[in-house]
Design an enzyme around this catalytic site. Structure first.
Site, PDB file in Angstrom:
ATOM      1  N   ARG A   1       0.973  -1.177  -0.158  1.00 25.72           N
ATOM      2  CA  ARG A   1      -0.043   0.240   0.460  1.00 25.72           C
ATOM      3  C   ARG A   1       0.752   0.876   0.007  1.00 25.72           C
ATOM      4  NH1 ARG A   1      -5.022  -0.542   1.524  1.00 25.72           N
ATOM      5  NH2 ARG A   1      -5.944   1.367   1.815  1.00 25.72           N
TER       6      ARG A   1
ATOM      7  N   GLY B   1       3.138   2.646   6.425  1.00 25.73           N
ATOM      8  CA  GLY B   1       2.583   1.470   7.648  1.00 25.73           C
ATOM      9  C   GLY B   1       0.697   2.572   7.852  1.00 25.73           C
TER      10      GLY B   1
ATOM     11  N   CYS C   1       0.097   3.249  10.502  1.00 26.94           N
ATOM     12  CA  CYS C   1       0.603   3.905  11.937  1.00 26.94           C
ATOM     13  C   CYS C   1       0.962   6.235  10.981  1.00 26.94           C
ATOM     14  CB  CYS C   1       2.266   3.777  12.425  1.00 26.94           C
ATOM     15  SG  CYS C   1       2.579   5.402  12.702  1.00 26.94           S
TER      16      CYS C   1
ATOM     17  N   GLY D   1     -12.965   1.058  23.069  1.00 27.99           N
ATOM     18  CA  GLY D   1     -10.877   1.336  22.681  1.00 27.99           C
ATOM     19  C   GLY D   1     -10.495   1.882  22.261  1.00 27.99           C
TER      20      GLY D   1
ATOM     21  N   ILE E   1      -9.039   3.407  19.638  1.00 31.35           N
ATOM     22  CA  ILE E   1      -9.212   3.937  18.060  1.00 31.35           C
ATOM     23  C   ILE E   1     -10.805   4.842  18.741  1.00 31.35           C
ATOM     24  CG2 ILE E   1      -9.890   3.920  16.229  1.00 31.35           C
ATOM     25  CD1 ILE E   1      -8.090   1.607  15.464  1.00 31.35           C
TER      26      ILE E   1
ATOM     27  N   GLU F   1     -20.000  -0.412  24.026  1.00 31.85           N
ATOM     28  CA  GLU F   1     -19.069  -0.633  24.150  1.00 31.85           C
ATOM     29  C   GLU F   1     -19.241  -1.959  25.325  1.00 31.85           C
ATOM     30  OE1 GLU F   1     -15.176  -1.511  24.293  1.00 31.85           O
ATOM     31  OE2 GLU F   1     -16.080  -2.507  25.293  1.00 31.85           O
TER      32      GLU F   1
ATOM     33  N   GLY G   1     -11.201  -3.424  17.507  1.00 34.83           N
ATOM     34  CA  GLY G   1      -9.768  -3.995  17.816  1.00 34.83           C
ATOM     35  C   GLY G   1      -9.480  -4.363  16.747  1.00 34.83           C
TER      36      GLY G   1
ATOM     37  N   ASP H   1       2.674  -5.302  14.923  1.00 31.60           N
ATOM     38  CA  ASP H   1       1.021  -5.738  15.408  1.00 31.60           C
ATOM     39  C   ASP H   1       1.219  -7.536  14.943  1.00 31.60           C
ATOM     40  OD1 ASP H   1       1.433  -2.882  15.840  1.00 31.60           O
ATOM     41  OD2 ASP H   1      -0.926  -3.556  14.691  1.00 31.60           O
TER      42      ASP H   1
ATOM     43  N   HIS I   1      11.046  23.110  36.559  1.00 29.73           N
ATOM     44  CA  HIS I   1       9.848  23.646  37.418  1.00 29.73           C
ATOM     45  C   HIS I   1       9.520  24.689  37.179  1.00 29.73           C
ATOM     46  CE1 HIS I   1       7.295  25.310  40.681  1.00 29.73           C
ATOM     47  NE2 HIS I   1       8.310  25.971  40.654  1.00 29.73           N
TER      48      HIS I   1
HETATM   49  P1  NAI Z   1      -9.025  -2.217  21.213  1.00 25.56           P
HETATM   50  O1  NAI Z   1      -9.076  -3.459  21.608  1.00 25.56           O
HETATM   51  O2  NAI Z   1      -8.386  -1.072  22.017  1.00 25.56           O
HETATM   52  O3  NAI Z   1     -10.459  -2.130  21.333  1.00 25.56           O
HETATM   53  C1  NAI Z   1     -11.760  -2.163  20.980  1.00 25.56           C
HETATM   54  C2  NAI Z   1     -13.258  -2.471  22.532  1.00 25.56           C
HETATM   55  O4  NAI Z   1     -13.712  -2.727  21.159  1.00 25.56           O
HETATM   56  C3  NAI Z   1     -12.899  -2.810  23.243  1.00 25.56           C
HETATM   57  O5  NAI Z   1     -12.756  -2.089  24.166  1.00 25.56           O
HETATM   58  C4  NAI Z   1     -13.837  -4.290  22.973  1.00 25.56           C
HETATM   59  O6  NAI Z   1     -14.215  -4.562  24.340  1.00 25.56           O
HETATM   60  C5  NAI Z   1     -14.946  -3.364  22.911  1.00 25.56           C
HETATM   61  N1  NAI Z   1     -15.586  -4.511  21.501  1.00 25.56           N
HETATM   62  C6  NAI Z   1     -15.300  -5.418  20.989  1.00 25.56           C
HETATM   63  N2  NAI Z   1     -16.012  -6.271  20.444  1.00 25.56           N
HETATM   64  C7  NAI Z   1     -17.574  -5.609  20.405  1.00 25.56           C
HETATM   65  C8  NAI Z   1     -18.782  -5.646  20.679  1.00 25.56           C
HETATM   66  N3  NAI Z   1     -19.319  -5.763  19.139  1.00 25.56           N
HETATM   67  N4  NAI Z   1     -20.106  -4.198  20.395  1.00 25.56           N
HETATM   68  C9  NAI Z   1     -18.682  -3.616  21.512  1.00 25.56           C
HETATM   69  N5  NAI Z   1     -18.167  -3.003  21.320  1.00 25.56           N
HETATM   70  C10 NAI Z   1     -16.975  -4.104  21.141  1.00 25.56           C
HETATM   71  O7  NAI Z   1      -9.420  -1.819  19.911  1.00 25.56           O
HETATM   72  P2  NAI Z   1      -8.512  -0.896  18.908  1.00 25.56           P
HETATM   73  O8  NAI Z   1      -9.482   0.423  19.702  1.00 25.56           O
HETATM   74  O9  NAI Z   1      -9.500  -1.392  17.382  1.00 25.56           O
HETATM   75  O10 NAI Z   1      -7.561  -0.257  18.850  1.00 25.56           O
HETATM   76  C11 NAI Z   1      -6.555  -1.311  17.939  1.00 25.56           C
HETATM   77  C12 NAI Z   1      -5.071  -1.329  18.256  1.00 25.56           C
HETATM   78  O11 NAI Z   1      -4.522  -0.017  18.016  1.00 25.56           O
HETATM   79  C13 NAI Z   1      -5.476  -1.315  19.176  1.00 25.56           C
HETATM   80  O12 NAI Z   1      -4.177  -2.378  19.890  1.00 25.56           O
HETATM   81  C14 NAI Z   1      -4.461  -0.038  20.179  1.00 25.56           C
HETATM   82  O13 NAI Z   1      -3.198  -0.074  20.302  1.00 25.56           O
HETATM   83  C15 NAI Z   1      -3.598   0.655  19.118  1.00 25.56           C
HETATM   84  N6  NAI Z   1      -3.843   1.913  18.330  1.00 25.56           N
HETATM   85  C16 NAI Z   1      -3.423   2.416  19.734  1.00 25.56           C
HETATM   86  C17 NAI Z   1      -3.214   3.955  19.730  1.00 25.56           C
HETATM   87  C18 NAI Z   1      -2.367   4.536  20.268  1.00 25.56           C
HETATM   88  O14 NAI Z   1      -1.140   3.974  21.147  1.00 25.56           O
HETATM   89  N7  NAI Z   1      -2.900   5.896  20.513  1.00 25.56           N
HETATM   90  C19 NAI Z   1      -4.337   4.920  18.950  1.00 25.56           C
HETATM   91  C20 NAI Z   1      -5.320   3.958  18.131  1.00 25.56           C
HETATM   92  C21 NAI Z   1      -5.290   2.651  17.935  1.00 25.56           C
END
Ligand code: NAI
Length: 455
Positions: free
Chosen positions: A35, A39, A41, A184, A186, A205, A268, A308, A441
């Site tokens: 792509r 990536g 990120c 979560g 994102i 959630e 996720g 990942d 400070h």
């Molecule tokens: P996540 O794992 O952080 O959150 C997904 C959430 O969706 C969980 O709380 C889960 O309980 C909920 N969920 C799952 N199935 C569901 C359903 N059917 N209905 C309702 N809720 C449901 O995953 P997310 O936010 O998609 O992020 C993916 C990855 O990207 C993560 O591993 C994260 O670490 C990474 N990321 C990191 C960032 C950062 O470091 N600032 C920013 C964005 C993503």
């Protein structure tokens, strides 16, 4: 057949960093990217969302500047401009990565690579009908958004009513309302942007809390702040169906329907290994993730997996470090991966940043630990800059060793402060030693020193 010392598959943070490191060590390297270099990120994740969130922050500061002596009229947000600025930022940074590859004599091959097998000379890879071979292979193919089997979801994605984090970053016009499925990282970052710029946001959630494994008080405080700003949260709620202009979810055994203009699915991500040809050389996976050891080796000698795709910690900065470790193993330099002090940040406003054990995880592991918590009002800079802020800092200390095992911050600059905390954990210095560190400070970071003296 083109010969290399190292073939890297995937040009995201794990892949391009591995290619850069291997290239600067004098190895002949090819990196394959189907792509865009940089990536997820750089192109549709960490960086683009930070441009969005910064625009939201500027907008919010201007709207609420009165008590700081700043008044402005007719403040508007031009979302199309936010998107075009994002694209400019991405272009600049992608060009920077290209330059790095060039400087380190890495061949960038813009094609989808498939592992086809191995010979005495190494692993064979095919891309666009060309064959490549190298004795070392670094797999860095990243992850893709998880799409659960929810009724109507596939159709919703096809029609554009439902978006993943990829598509939502390119919409030119703000919807009036947005349902975010998954609270979560994102989900919360996107909810923060869209809610701040005036979209009616509802987060659904499944768990009884947002922000996953984050310290529970931080999760609650963050939710509280956003609720006060008008965001709606439905916790312990499972989405069951997606219609043409609505979603259905079950909460307390009752079915509810929300009408909405748009939906973001952020439940996720899963490792991306489809069509990669792992089976041709017998790379072992577990629940979709490539299994790796502390040197990022897979079960196949000569094959490494970083980022990942190994499912250990889906964060760009973990991928960077894993790439260093994998290349160091290839060139025979002593190194190993540790996951104990990987910081994590949620770039909401206020920011949430943590490293190490939470109060809950320490308890679950049976660690005899104490928690010390102070509001950020102990920091002069915080009070000077934030009106009625409810930020705080929590330290988790192992009672047996008197060492810091967790730092959790909610408030301004948390994302920039947390690396110092990671260093404190990584070096395993006792609390008495950490108290001797001089903090500038006035800064918000001083809160760590303050909490250490309350420990
Ligand atoms: P996540 O794992 O952080 O959150 C997904 C959430 O969706 C969980 O709380 C889960 O309980 C909920 N969920 C799952 N199935 C569901 C359903 N059917 N209905 C309702 N809720 C449901 O995953 P997310 O936010 O998609 O992020 C993916 C990855 O990207 C993560 O591993 C994260 O670490 C990474 N990321 C990191 C960032 C950062 O470091 N600032 C920013 C964005 C993503």
């Amino acid at each position: 057949m083109k010969k290399y010392d190292v073939i890297v598959i995937g040009g995201g943070p794990g892949g391009y960093n591995a290619a850069e490191r291997a290239g600067e060590s004098g190895l002949k390297v090819a990196v394959f990217e189907k792509r865009a270099l940089g990536g997820v990120c750089l192109n549709e994740g960490c960086i683009p969302t930070k441009t969005f969130l910064n625009s939201a922050k500027i907008y919010s500061h201007t709207l609420h500047g009165d008590s700081f002596g700043v008044t402005a009229k007719d403040i508007t947000i031009d979302h199309a401009k936010v998107v075009s600025r994002k694209q400019k930022v991405v272009r600049t940074l992608v060009a920077g990565v290209k330059m790095k590859m060039k400087q380190n004599k890495v061949d960038v091959i813009s094609a989808s690579a498939e592992i086809t097998g191995r010979t005495d000379e190494g692993f064979t890879v095919k891309a666009d009908d060309e064959e490549y071979i190298a004795p070392k292979l670094i797999i860095a193919t990243g992850s893709v958004a998880s799409i659960p089997p929810i009724e109507g979801l596939k159709e919703g994605l096809e029609s554009g009513f439902v978006m993943t984090s990829r598509e939502i970053l390119d919409i030119k016009k703000l919807p009036e309302s947005l349902v975010v499925i998954g609270g979560g990282v994102i989900g919360l970052e996107m909810a923060c942007y869209f809610s701040t710029v005036g979209v009616k946001v509802t987060v659904v959630e499944m768990l009884d809390r947002v922000a996953g494994n984050t310290d529970i008080d931080m999760s609650r405080t963050l939710m509280d702040i956003y609720q006060k700003q008008g965001m709606i949260f439905h916790l312990s709620s499972a989405v069951t169906a997606i219609g043409k202009d609505s979603i259905k979810f079950i909460k307390d055994d009752k079915e509810n329907t929300i009408r909405t203009d748009a939906v973001l699915i952020s439940v996720g991500r899963r490792p991306s290994t489809e069509g990669l040809g792992l089976e041709s050389i017998g790379v072992y996976t577990e629940r979709g993730s490539i299994v790796t050891d502390e040197y990022l080796r897979t079960n196949v000698p000569g094959v490494y997996a970083v980022g990942d795709v190994n499912g250990k910690s889906m964060l760009a900065h973990t991928a960077y470090r894993e790439a260093d470790v994998a290349v160091n193993h290839i060139i025979g330099k002593k190194d190993r991966m540790r996951y104990e002090a990987v910081p994590s940040v949620i770039y909401t406003n206020p920011e949430v940043a943590s490293v190490g054990e939470t109060e809950q995880s320490a308890r679950e592991k049976g660690i005899d630990a104490r928690t010390v918590n102070l509001p950020l009002s102990y920091s002069g800079r915080y009070v000077a800059e934030v009106d009625r802020g409810n930020g705080f800092c929590k330290l988790v200390i192992d009672n047996k060793t008197n060492r810091l095992i967790g730092v959790h911050l909610l408030g301004s600059y948390a994302s920039e402060i947390i690396y110092g905390a990671a260093l404190m954990l990584e070096t395993e210095l006792p609390v008495e030693q950490l108290k001797k560190v001089i903090f500038p400070h006035p800064t918000v970071s001083e809160i760590i020193r303050e909490v250490l003296f309350h420990a």
